[in-house]
Design an enzyme around this catalytic site. Structure first.
Site, PDB file in Angstrom:
ATOM      1  N   HIS A  88       0.825  -1.207   0.000  1.00 44.90           N
ATOM      2  CA  HIS A  88       0.000   0.000   0.000  1.00 44.90           C
ATOM      3  C   HIS A  88       0.861   1.260   0.000  1.00 44.90           C
ATOM      4  CE1 HIS A  88       0.976   0.908   4.210  1.00 44.90           C
ATOM      5  NE2 HIS A  88       0.850  -0.397   4.437  1.00 44.90           N
TER       6      HIS A  88
ATOM      7  N   ARG B 151      -5.933   1.334   4.547  1.00 43.49           N
ATOM      8  CA  ARG B 151      -4.815   1.818   3.730  1.00 43.49           C
ATOM      9  C   ARG B 151      -4.552   0.892   2.557  1.00 43.49           C
ATOM     10  NH1 ARG B 151      -2.984   0.118   8.784  1.00 43.49           N
ATOM     11  NH2 ARG B 151      -1.276  -1.377   8.894  1.00 43.49           N
TER      12      ARG B 151
ATOM     13  N   GLU C 299      -1.574  -6.556   8.145  1.00 44.48           N
ATOM     14  CA  GLU C 299      -0.201  -6.355   8.607  1.00 44.48           C
ATOM     15  C   GLU C 299       0.041  -7.174   9.874  1.00 44.48           C
ATOM     16  OE1 GLU C 299       2.797  -6.120   8.488  1.00 44.48           O
ATOM     17  OE2 GLU C 299       3.216  -4.040   7.950  1.00 44.48           O
TER      18      GLU C 299
ATOM     19  N   HIS D  78       0.507  -5.581   2.882  1.00 44.10           N
ATOM     20  CA  HIS D  78       1.438  -4.886   3.765  1.00 44.10           C
ATOM     21  C   HIS D  78       2.805  -5.553   3.697  1.00 44.10           C
ATOM     22  CE1 HIS D  78      -2.199  -3.021   5.544  1.00 44.10           C
ATOM     23  NE2 HIS D  78      -2.720  -4.194   5.221  1.00 44.10           N
TER      24      HIS D  78
END
Length: 782
Positions: free
Chosen positions: A87, A138, A165, A260
């Site tokens: 991202h 995100r 993440e 992520h």
């Protein structure tokens, strides 16, 4: 076939005709069995998953390809390409704070980075068939920006917690430099980069404990991490790779994964078989696509994917990887620092909104950005790398907010469902958050028995403003339309309505309306099921033409029949018109539930000189034709989600598709449905008990009737006509006016003595107190 004793082979058109006839006969034989298999696959999917993705069409497509006799199945395709993208920079990245499962949004620079990533993919010729991302905004917003720049927002997006993440435990929300000062640099670095080091765990009353978040309500408690090592994060991603991503690649689909740094490392470690001691040195920069190509190989009797070494000329950032990056790390960030100089030397840098297609506009922007990189030069890149020396091996790994700063609130974040047992579905809805209490008022929508169906017509487009027939033409939202979508989302938020799934069409104006509303609700994780069956009515040869011009040329009577007649169809569109769906890649490539057209196949075979099978896409539709494709989808897919599973549903579509839904829901006679008008951008609440529409109170109904404020057409009373749930009888007041209040009102709450009198205020109070005491958090972490 027809000339067995002649030496000359049949001509290409003759072979094509025979092929079409054989295909149609086989299709007729296989179709019943195939549709049963498709329904079975969809049913199994619904039992073991909450459709966390836009996956209805994906499941159905797989069932069709896998169904029927072996000779009818599609020939094995070349494996697709895997596109991995981390991202863009988040609001916490540049301030070096641990993010983990916290949910900060993209920064302005992060949005620019991911737009640039999309242009790199476009310039390299890559397209996307299916996308996977995490449940964190995100990554989800990065996926949206990528697909929008690629003009592919209609493609399915699967949002999985397995791509989240790494969970940093009690470190979440804390400053990395601040922790290094308190606990020592070596300790913090071991938590960040150690393969097996696990940070201190979260407690269940921590402000960032994921178990409080509705977006994870479908997960069993033992699946919600309190803290994770890098190795645990990488292992978490593998089930998704094995069950979904690998299967899509083997089917020949290009797969986009936007996730992520640590979850992407897990996929890379598995694909390239990287050793434990080496994976900690692999760095994944923000917003630079990493491309993998594969070969199909047989191992232990099973078909597997083997990564193909990059060809000469591909840029390989790391000798451990067989994939290649589309750009050198750090170039764009250095270039963005010289944007002011670019604007001075290259006039028109910001003026890229001319009459260009999305693809040409994106490529023009990419060319300007590359000129900016040339202006930045090697010296600036070196300076940028020196500024980021604290994270030299992972220049874009830093996350967060400054020490002591207040991070974004984690309240009211939603829960996309993941693949789990059918028995957990009921508990998911029981554990949903209580209705939002906004501005001291409570909405009467929560007094309604049963789930909520919200129907909204997309915001205004330029075609709407100019009075043009739009149909299946993919006109985007005008500024006024985007403002309407924002207002609709804000109104739904004020009434505390929380959605579980969204259904929309393949037209960007409807998809963007749904997206904007979810963004206003801070619920981007919500699954969006996109289907062409919710498209607008196909207006045939009228598409793109002025309504006033058609009325002048053909007369008002014929114009009204074409536009409002229930069974009258406008003139057909040509097979070679750019408005015909058979010439649009999204329908030609991805629609699988439409039969083959003998006539279209013959026309295209003769035109192209090769055997071509073409599907029976509509060349024109009456309102009845439109209803015949929208109502079955509603009854077979949307209604079970609402009435059997108790889900709150948002349907974002176009006027005539919505007319069909309202005709079914409100039991409107066919001869009256054309008298209904649907205002743009207005949320319509369908009462599942009274079987009528209601409107949300926005403060503007105190002195005016909704029938006077909005144009619902001559038969507006049929929309707001309540029914007795016991007898099924419906009643209307004088002159067709509704006998009950059609407005869902916002009522004041009783006064409270303290902000801790309700759970939401208590949580916000605890978060604020906790964030104001960083020393206490540091002590707890140590």
């Amino acid at each position: 076939l027809f000339t067995p004793r002649r030496s000359a082979a049949p001509t290409a058109p003759m072979r094509a005709v025979v092929g079409v006839l054989v295909a149609r006969a086989a299709s007729a034989l296989v179709a019943p069995w195939s549709s049963q298999a498709a329904r079975a696959v969809a049913r199994r999917a619904s039992e073991h998953s909450h459709i966390e993705d836009d996956g209805f069409s994906v499941y159905m497509e797989r069932a069709r390809f896998g169904a029927g006799p072996r000779w009818w199945r599609r020939r094995k395709a070349k494996p697709g390409s895997l596109i991995l993208v981390r991202h863009g920079e988040s609001l916490w990245n540049s301030n070096s704070t641990f993010s983990g499962w916290a949910d900060p949004d993209l920064s302005t620079r992060g949005e620019r980075e991911i737009e640039h990533a999309a242009r790199l993919l476009l310039a390299a010729g890559y397209s996307v068939d299916v996308a996977y991302t995490s449940r964190l905004k995100r990554a989800i917003r990065s996926t949206w920006i990528l697909l929008k720049e690629l003009d592919q927002i209609y493609r399915p997006v699967y949002k999985s917690w397995r791509l989240n993440e790494r969970c940093y435990g009690a470190l979440t929300g804390l400053s990395k430099p601040g922790l290094a000062l308190e606990l020592g640099e070596s300790q913090v670095q071991s938590w960040r980069h150690g393969l097996f080091d696990v940070p201190p765990p979260l407690t269940t009353d921590h402000a960032y404990y994921p178990g409080k978040d509705r977006k994870y309500a479908d997960l069993r408690a033992e699946l919600i991490p309190l803290s994770e090592s890098l190795e645990m994060t990488m292992q978490r991603t593998l089930p998704l790779w094995n069950s979904r991503i690998c299967a899509d690649l083997l089917e020949g689909k290009n797969v986009l994964v936007v996730a992520h740094g640590n979850s992407l490392r897990g996929l890379i470690k598995h694909i390239d078989a990287i050793a434990d001691e080496d994976i900690v040195d692999v760095s994944i920069p923000n917003a630079i696509p990493l491309i993998y190509a594969f070969d199909r190989v047989k191992r232990d009797g099973e078909t597997r994917l083997a990564p193909r070494p990059p060809v000469e000329g591909d840029f390989v950032a790391d000798p451990l990887l067989t994939g290649f990056f589309l750009e050198k790390k750090g170039l764009l960030r250095a270039a963005l620092q010289h944007e002011v100089e670019l604007k001075r030397k290259i006039p028109g840098f910001e003026d890229q909104s001319g009459p260009l297609s999305p693809a040409l506009r994106a490529l023009a922007k990419l060319e300007l950005e590359r000129k900016l990189m040339e202006l930045a030069g090697d010296y600036s890149l070196a300076a940028l790398e020196r500024q980021q020396h604290a994270a030299a091996e992972d220049a874009s790994y830093m996350m967060g907010v400054p020490a002591g700063a207040k991070p974004p609130a984690a309240a009211n974040e939603s829960a996309p469902p993941e693949q789990h047992q059918h028995q957990q579905r009921e508990s998911w809805y029981k554990r949903r958050q209580q209705p939002a209490k906004v501005q001291g008022r409570r909405s009467e929508v929560h007094d309604e028995a049963g789930p909520v169906i919200v129907i909204v017509r997309h915001g205004k487009t330029t075609h709407n403003q100019l009075g043009l027939f739009t149909g299946w033409e993919d006109a985007g939202l005008a500024k006024e339309g985007r403002d309407e979508a924002h207002a609709a989302g804000a109104l739904v938020r004020e009434h505390g309505i929380e959605f579980d799934v969204v259904y929309t069409s393949w037209l960007s104006r409807a998809i963007e309306t749904a997206w904007i509303m979810l963004s206003e609700l801070d619920s981007l994780w919500i699954p969006i099921v996109k289907t062409w069956r919710l498209n607008e009515r196909m207006y045939g040869a009228l598409t793109g033409l002025s309504k006033k011009m058609i009325a002048q040329l053909h007369g008002e009577e014929k114009f009204k029949k074409w536009r409002r007649g229930y069974t009258q169809r406008p003139p057909k569109i040509s097979s070679f018109s750019h408005h015909y769906p058979g010439n649009d890649e999204r329908y030609v490539k991805y629609v699988k539930d439409v039969g083959v057209s003998f006539r279209e196949s013959l026309v295209r075979t003769l035109a192209e000189g090769r055997w071509t099978l073409a599907r029976r896409f509509p060349k024109t539709e009456s309102l009845k034709d439109c209803n015949d494709r929208t109502i079955p989808f509603f009854t077979n897919v949307i209604e079970p989600a609402v009435f059997e599973n108790g889900r709150n549903v948002l349907v974002a579509s176009s006027e005539n598709a919505i007319r069909g839904l309202l005709m079914h829901l409100c039991e409107i006679p066919p001869d009256r449905i054309s008298e209904i008008e649907i205002p743009t951008g207005l949320p319509l609440i369908f009462s599942t008990t009274q079987k009528c529409l209601k409107l949300l109170d926005d403060g503007g109904y105190d002195s005016v009737s909704p029938l006077d404020r909005y144009n619902f057409g001559k038969a507006a009373g049929l929309l707001f006509e309540p029914c007795d749930p016991a007898t099924g009888d419906c009643f209307v007041g004088p002159e067709g006016a509704p006998i009950t209040d059609p407005i869902i009102r916002l009522r004041p709450y009783p006064p409270r003595n303290s902000p801790r009198d309700d759970d939401d205020s208590a949580l916000a109070h605890d978060q604020q107190q906790q964030l104001q005491q960083p020393d206490a958090l540091l002590s707890a972490s140590s």
